[in-house]
Write a protein that holds these residues in place. Structure first.
Motif, PDB file in Angstrom:
ATOM      1  N   ARG A 288     -24.437  31.609  28.488  1.00 56.07           N
ATOM      2  CA  ARG A 288     -25.593  31.645  27.584  1.00 56.07           C
ATOM      3  C   ARG A 288     -25.180  31.356  26.146  1.00 56.07           C
ATOM      4  O   ARG A 288     -25.853  30.616  25.424  1.00 56.07           O
ATOM      5  N   VAL A 289     -24.077  31.950  25.715  1.00 56.33           N
ATOM      6  CA  VAL A 289     -23.613  31.729  24.343  1.00 56.33           C
ATOM      7  C   VAL A 289     -23.162  30.285  24.166  1.00 56.33           C
ATOM      8  O   VAL A 289     -23.482  29.652  23.148  1.00 56.33           O
ATOM      9  N   PHE A 290     -22.428  29.727  25.119  1.00 59.25           N
ATOM     10  CA  PHE A 290     -21.994  28.333  25.015  1.00 59.25           C
ATOM     11  C   PHE A 290     -23.195  27.403  24.856  1.00 59.25           C
ATOM     12  O   PHE A 290     -23.187  26.484  24.030  1.00 59.25           O
ATOM     13  N   GLU A 291     -24.233  27.647  25.642  1.00 63.94           N
ATOM     14  CA  GLU A 291     -25.420  26.796  25.581  1.00 63.94           C
ATOM     15  C   GLU A 291     -26.103  26.897  24.218  1.00 63.94           C
ATOM     16  O   GLU A 291     -26.478  25.890  23.614  1.00 63.94           O
ATOM     17  N   ASP A 292     -26.255  28.121  23.730  1.00 63.11           N
ATOM     18  CA  ASP A 292     -26.914  28.293  22.440  1.00 63.11           C
ATOM     19  C   ASP A 292     -26.060  27.750  21.305  1.00 63.11           C
ATOM     20  O   ASP A 292     -26.582  27.218  20.320  1.00 63.11           O
ATOM     21  N   GLU A 293     -24.749  27.856  21.428  1.00 65.81           N
ATOM     22  CA  GLU A 293     -23.880  27.334  20.377  1.00 65.81           C
ATOM     23  C   GLU A 293     -23.972  25.821  20.272  1.00 65.81           C
ATOM     24  O   GLU A 293     -23.867  25.273  19.169  1.00 65.81           O
ATOM     25  N   ALA A 294     -24.152  25.136  21.383  1.00 68.14           N
ATOM     26  CA  ALA A 294     -24.325  23.681  21.324  1.00 68.14           C
ATOM     27  C   ALA A 294     -25.548  23.331  20.474  1.00 68.14           C
ATOM     28  O   ALA A 294     -25.512  22.398  19.659  1.00 68.14           O
ATOM     29  N   ARG A 295     -26.611  24.117  20.632  1.00 66.04           N
ATOM     30  CA  ARG A 295     -27.817  23.902  19.809  1.00 66.04           C
ATOM     31  C   ARG A 295     -27.530  24.187  18.343  1.00 66.04           C
ATOM     32  O   ARG A 295     -27.898  23.394  17.462  1.00 66.04           O
ATOM     33  N   LEU A 296     -26.870  25.299  18.061  1.00 65.55           N
ATOM     34  CA  LEU A 296     -26.606  25.672  16.676  1.00 65.55           C
ATOM     35  C   LEU A 296     -25.688  24.666  15.985  1.00 65.55           C
ATOM     36  O   LEU A 296     -25.902  24.316  14.819  1.00 65.55           O
ATOM     37  N   VAL A 297     -24.651  24.213  16.687  1.00 64.83           N
ATOM     38  CA  VAL A 297     -23.743  23.239  16.090  1.00 64.83           C
ATOM     39  C   VAL A 297     -24.492  21.957  15.742  1.00 64.83           C
ATOM     40  O   VAL A 297     -24.296  21.380  14.658  1.00 64.83           O
ATOM     41  N   ALA A 298     -25.365  21.508  16.634  1.00 63.53           N
ATOM     42  CA  ALA A 298     -26.149  20.301  16.351  1.00 63.53           C
ATOM     43  C   ALA A 298     -27.042  20.508  15.130  1.00 63.53           C
ATOM     44  O   ALA A 298     -27.157  19.623  14.266  1.00 63.53           O
ATOM     45  N   GLU A 299     -27.649  21.682  15.018  1.00 68.64           N
ATOM     46  CA  GLU A 299     -28.503  21.974  13.864  1.00 68.64           C
ATOM     47  C   GLU A 299     -27.686  22.010  12.575  1.00 68.64           C
ATOM     48  O   GLU A 299     -28.112  21.471  11.543  1.00 68.64           O
ATOM     49  N   HIS A 300     -26.501  22.625  12.628  1.00 66.36           N
ATOM     50  CA  HIS A 300     -25.658  22.719  11.435  1.00 66.36           C
ATOM     51  C   HIS A 300     -25.138  21.351  11.009  1.00 66.36           C
ATOM     52  O   HIS A 300     -25.067  21.049   9.812  1.00 66.36           O
ATOM     53  N   GLU A 301     -24.779  20.518  11.974  1.00 67.92           N
ATOM     54  CA  GLU A 301     -24.303  19.171  11.643  1.00 67.92           C
ATOM     55  C   GLU A 301     -25.424  18.343  11.031  1.00 67.92           C
ATOM     56  O   GLU A 301     -25.206  17.595  10.069  1.00 67.92           O
ATOM     57  N   ALA A 302     -26.629  18.494  11.566  1.00 67.08           N
ATOM     58  CA  ALA A 302     -27.769  17.768  11.016  1.00 67.08           C
ATOM     59  C   ALA A 302     -28.073  18.220   9.588  1.00 67.08           C
ATOM     60  O   ALA A 302     -28.362  17.406   8.706  1.00 67.08           O
ATOM     61  N   ALA A 303     -27.984  19.525   9.368  1.00 66.14           N
ATOM     62  CA  ALA A 303     -28.233  20.055   8.022  1.00 66.14           C
ATOM     63  C   ALA A 303     -27.182  19.556   7.048  1.00 66.14           C
ATOM     64  O   ALA A 303     -27.480  19.208   5.899  1.00 66.14           O
ATOM     65  N   ALA A 304     -25.915  19.494   7.507  1.00 61.20           N
ATOM     66  CA  ALA A 304     -24.851  18.996   6.643  1.00 61.20           C
ATOM     67  C   ALA A 304     -25.037  17.529   6.325  1.00 61.20           C
ATOM     68  O   ALA A 304     -24.803  17.080   5.191  1.00 61.20           O
ATOM     69  N   ALA A 305     -25.495  16.767   7.320  1.00 65.10           N
ATOM     70  CA  ALA A 305     -25.735  15.340   7.093  1.00 65.10           C
ATOM     71  C   ALA A 305     -26.861  15.129   6.098  1.00 65.10           C
ATOM     72  O   ALA A 305     -26.781  14.259   5.219  1.00 65.10           O
TER      73      ALA A 305
END
Length: 216
Positions: free
Chosen positions: A193-210
């Motif tokens: 469950r954590v791995f799955e949610d982390e994939a979402r969070l990492v994508a959101e953080h990378e998008a915000a950084a971009a």
């Protein structure tokens, strides 16, 4: 435990990931305070007031702040003995439990960091040699399905996560005793469950950084 709320200060794909899994395994009610490392939030004044070293995880329990992964694990696990993951004071496994928890922070992590950066341990090294650490750990994990025997404990959440990451980055030997143990632990639903949610969070953080980098 007291009625004070637990808050986990966390960034995905970090040591705090293990703490998040642990709290879920314990059945602990907590608030997740997600920090975007890519946006510099670990160095914000608000978080530096929590941990001046700008590292996660950090845990707030009422007015108490606990930092350092192993300290948090020991502290949180003792708050929720009903989860059955923590040997109590009268449990004969308690000494081994404390030993392997502290061994992780005092010997394993320094050994693998030195190995990753191709540094030789000093004569005063707290862990001896990298090979000694790996041999001792392999011997212990070869005895039973879990580090303390036939029952899973908090120590397995810590060690299973650590071996998954260090195997991934090839800084521990690719031994069956390590790979099978890491798979046994991290295939648990709490990890998935954590791995799955982390994939979402990492994508959101990378998008915000971009967006921030482009001036959007």
């Amino acid at each position: 435990m007291s009625d004070d709320k637990l808050t986990l200060y966390y960034t995905p794909q970090s040591r705090a990931s293990t703490t998040r899994v642990l709290l879920d395994e314990l059945g602990a009610p907590y608030d997740l305070h997600v920090l975007n490392m890519r946006a510099g939030e670990l160095k914000s004044p608000e978080f530096l007031a929590i941990n001046p070293l700008s590292r996660v995880p950090a845990l707030r329990h009422g007015e108490t702040i606990v930092t350092e992964s192993i300290a948090i694990a020991l502290y949180a696990a003792d708050l929720f003995p009903q989860a059955g993951l923590t040997p109590g004071l009268d449990d004969p496994r308690r000494g081994a439990y404390l030993r392997w928890m502290v061994f992780y922070g005092s010997s394993f992590e320094p050994a693998v960091v030195d190995r990753a950066f191709e540094r030789e341990p000093s004569p005063q090294s707290p862990y001896g040699t990298y090979e000694q650490v790996m041999d001792l750990l392999a011997e212990q994990l070869g005895k039973a399905p879990y580090i303390l025997g036939d029952r899973i404990s908090v120590a397995d959440i810590q060690w299973g996560s650590a071996l998954r990451w260090t195997l991934m980055f090839k800084i521990v030997p690719d031994l069956p005793v390590f790979t099978e143990y890491a798979e046994r632990i991290t295939s648990r639903p709490s990890f998935q469950r954590v791995f799955e949610d982390e994939a979402r969070l990492v994508a959101e953080h990378e998008a915000a950084a971009a967006r921030s980098g482009s001036g959007a």
